[in-house]
Design an enzyme around this catalytic site. Structure first.
Site, PDB file in Angstrom:
ATOM      1  N   GLY A 147       3.828   2.052 -27.923  1.00  0.00           N
ATOM      2  CA  GLY A 147       4.249   3.380 -27.488  1.00  0.00           C
ATOM      3  C   GLY A 147       5.606   3.821 -27.999  1.00  0.00           C
ATOM      4  O   GLY A 147       6.165   4.796 -27.485  1.00  0.00           O
ATOM      5  N   GLY A 148       6.137   3.125 -29.009  1.00  0.00           N
ATOM      6  CA  GLY A 148       7.437   3.518 -29.566  1.00  0.00           C
ATOM      7  C   GLY A 148       7.412   4.966 -30.039  1.00  0.00           C
ATOM      8  O   GLY A 148       8.288   5.774 -29.684  1.00  0.00           O
ATOM      9  N   CYS A 165       3.479   0.110 -41.770  1.00  0.00           N
ATOM     10  CA  CYS A 165       4.673  -0.716 -41.989  1.00  0.00           C
ATOM     11  C   CYS A 165       4.343  -1.759 -43.059  1.00  0.00           C
ATOM     12  O   CYS A 165       4.620  -2.935 -42.883  1.00  0.00           O
ATOM     13  CB  CYS A 165       5.156  -1.348 -40.689  1.00  0.00           C
ATOM     14  SG  CYS A 165       3.967  -2.443 -39.917  1.00  0.00           S
TER      15      CYS A 165
HETATM   16  N1  SAM Z   1       2.420   3.354 -33.088  1.00  0.00           N
HETATM   17  C1  SAM Z   1       2.828   2.127 -32.424  1.00  0.00           C
HETATM   18  C2  SAM Z   1       4.291   2.225 -32.055  1.00  0.00           C
HETATM   19  O1  SAM Z   1       5.042   2.946 -32.697  1.00  0.00           O
HETATM   20  O2  SAM Z   1       4.692   1.570 -31.068  1.00  0.00           O
HETATM   21  C3  SAM Z   1       2.511   0.910 -33.276  1.00  0.00           C
HETATM   22  C4  SAM Z   1       1.042   0.849 -33.641  1.00  0.00           C
HETATM   23  S1  SAM Z   1       0.547  -0.592 -34.501  1.00  0.00           S
HETATM   24  C5  SAM Z   1       1.119  -0.241 -36.104  1.00  0.00           C
HETATM   25  C6  SAM Z   1      -1.162  -0.342 -34.691  1.00  0.00           C
HETATM   26  C7  SAM Z   1      -1.942  -0.357 -33.385  1.00  0.00           C
HETATM   27  O3  SAM Z   1      -3.290   0.031 -33.691  1.00  0.00           O
HETATM   28  C8  SAM Z   1      -2.053  -1.700 -32.682  1.00  0.00           C
HETATM   29  O4  SAM Z   1      -1.490  -1.619 -31.414  1.00  0.00           O
HETATM   30  C9  SAM Z   1      -3.561  -1.943 -32.583  1.00  0.00           C
HETATM   31  O5  SAM Z   1      -3.969  -2.495 -31.348  1.00  0.00           O
HETATM   32  C10 SAM Z   1      -4.123  -0.542 -32.728  1.00  0.00           C
HETATM   33  N2  SAM Z   1      -5.516  -0.423 -33.235  1.00  0.00           N
HETATM   34  C11 SAM Z   1      -6.143  -1.148 -34.184  1.00  0.00           C
HETATM   35  N3  SAM Z   1      -7.387  -0.691 -34.403  1.00  0.00           N
HETATM   36  C12 SAM Z   1      -7.555   0.370 -33.561  1.00  0.00           C
HETATM   37  C13 SAM Z   1      -8.630   1.266 -33.311  1.00  0.00           C
HETATM   38  N4  SAM Z   1      -9.803   1.166 -33.946  1.00  0.00           N
HETATM   39  N5  SAM Z   1      -8.455   2.221 -32.375  1.00  0.00           N
HETATM   40  C14 SAM Z   1      -7.290   2.328 -31.693  1.00  0.00           C
HETATM   41  N6  SAM Z   1      -6.238   1.511 -31.906  1.00  0.00           N
HETATM   42  C15 SAM Z   1      -6.360   0.546 -32.830  1.00  0.00           C
END
Ligand code: SAM
Length: 464
Positions: free
Chosen positions: A245-246, A371
């Protein structure tokens, strides 16, 4: 200047990444020698932490000046350390705190503790060592001992070992808060802090749970993303892959908590983390759902539209901060990913992207970010998106702090200029010395903007 050895990669992954940096388009611009130097710098910079800790201020709860004063007080709880804090001139809600180090002259102690490489990376960014991260400790280690801590970068140390001859990297000294037997031998191992770091090789204040609600620890490029999305009060915004949630909380702050921010993630306990963060930051406009975002679009008119799935054209803005290979993370001294794993993300990112385009209202804004540093998850995705969705136009980004896109995916020079890539190979690693923090403010900003994690941002608008 390198202090740690370059990142360890599987050979197949190293070759793959070398080819990315030696692609024909890039070599035609830079020449093969410069392309190789860039790749060598990349590998070295990935194993080092960025030179700044960046903290986003929750402007709904406090001012930057107030947060800066409170953080200063926190930092100066460290005995005899005076670390200046700077306000980022282009990001009105971001504070920069230099990471002091590497401290090259630290004396190493006979009592040794080995930690896993993830734990080691956290220590290099200001964490203490939790008992769960400890793999091995010298036989006679008692509570209160001065110890030297090493990272097992190849993942070869056996849990509970009394000594370890494998490849290890010194990451600092600390005081043991538990004896060896309390960590390994007791029936119910004691949880919590195992080693209190007193002399980390990189001194980076730990802001874990410091001023909750007021500040949020966030890498600089991540803090750029929500500004690029530029959400407005009253809008309906979707954050498709949102945990922890950042960026969701940043978006809600930027719209002054007026509007609707829908956050989705497919992992339930991570969704709880989004809710927790929204509550700590006192943001009411966020609704978080556990949902697979590839299935977020419904053509069924009976859907309530409140929670997922949503009808097409439901959102003013969509953020797709995609799951990715994470190769831009720093510090990262060893990456265990196989080539198959590294290259497995492109199809999932495309499915998510297609859902994002469908959910966006005509005239709406879509931001795609990762990232990582590969072409296949970044510029190649942009080239694919522009070809697949003629309704999308690539847009200029504000602020544009990173470099432009990398050549190699067939995008034109003008298109590359619209992309924002934070490329760790361009960083100048600095030795910040505790006794000499006289660097000019403009120099700080240049260093902080370039010495970041690897990151990529693309912004699109959907035709009306
Ligand atoms: N945006 C977040 C932040 O700024 O805190 C970081 C997100 S991280 C790069 C990617 C996220 O995508 C992970 O938490 C993962 O669980 C989620 N994810 C992966 N596949 C997904 C899907 N099919 N649907 C929803 N979320 C997904």
């Amino acid at each position: 200047m390198s202090f740690f050895p370059k990142i360890r990669l599987r050979q197949e992954v190293e070759e793959y990444l070398r080819n990315v940096y030696h692609n024909n388009e890039l070599v035609a611009t830079l020449g093969a020698d410069e392309a190789e130097k860039k790749f060598v710098r990349l590998q070295s910079h990935l194993s080092h932490p960025p030179s700044f800790t960046t903290v986003r201020v929750n402007l709904r709860m406090t001012s930057v000046e107030h947060a800066k004063r409170l953080l200063s007080e926190e930092i100066h709880k460290f005995p005899s350390v005076v670390i200046p804090i700077h306000h980022h001139p282009q990001l009105n809600d971001l504070l920069l705190i230099p990471v002091i180090g590497p401290r090259r002259a630290l004396k190493q102690h006979p009592v040794q503790v080995i930690v896993g490489s993830q734990c080691g990376s956290a220590v290099l960014r200001g964490a203490h060592v939790y008992s769960a991260g400890i793999l091995s400790a010298t036989k006679w280690m008692k509570e209160g001992d001065e110890v030297s801590v090493y990272s097992d970068i190849e993942g070869k140390c056996k849990r509970g070992a009394t000594e370890f001859d494998g490849v290890k990297v010194f990451i600092g000294n600390g005081i043991s808060e538990l004896s060896r037997s309390e960590i390994f031998c007791s029936n119910s191992p004691i949880k919590g802090k195992g080693i209190r770091m007193t002399e980390p090789v990189y001194l980076s204040p730990s802001f874990d749970n410091v001023l909750p609600g007021y500040v949020f620890l966030q890498n600089l490029p991540s803090a750029v993303v929500s500004h690029v999305l530029n959400p407005q009060p009253g809008e309906r915004v979707l954050d498709m892959c949102a945990a922890p949630g950042g960026k969701t909380t940043h978006i809600a702050t930027l719209i002054n908590d007026q509007g609707e921010v829908i956050a989705m993630d497919k992992i339930a306990n991570k969704v709880e983390k989004i809710k927790q963060n929204a509550s700590v930051l006192k943001l009411n406009s966020i609704q978080a759902y556990c949902f697979n975002s590839t299935k977020a679009v419904t053509r069924d008119a009976t859907g309530s539209g409140q929670g997922p799935p949503f009808p097409p054209e439901s959102f003013d803005r969509v953020l797709l901060d995609a799951p990715c290979s994470g190769m831009g993370q720093r510090p990262n001294m060893a990456c265990a990913l196989s080539l198959k794993e590294l290259t497995s993300y492109q199809p999932l990112q495309r499915k998510l992207f297609s859902a994002a385009v469908s959910l966006l209202k005509p005239g709406g804004t879509l931001v795609y970010s990762t990232c990582t540093i590969t072409l296949s998850e970044n510029e190649e995705q942009v080239a694919w998106a522009l070809k697949t969705f003629p309704c999308l136009q690539l847009q200029a980004q504000v602020p544009h702090i990173g470099g432009e896109g990398m050549a190699g995916a067939g995008l034109s020079p003008d298109q590359l200029k619209l992309l924002q890539r934070f490329d760790p190979s361009l960083a100048v690693l600095c030795d910040f010395d505790i006794n000499d923090m006289t660097c000019q403010e403009e120099d700080w900003t240049v260093l902080a903007n370039t010495d970041t994690i690897g990151f990529f941002i693309a912004k699109f608008v959907k035709n009306i």
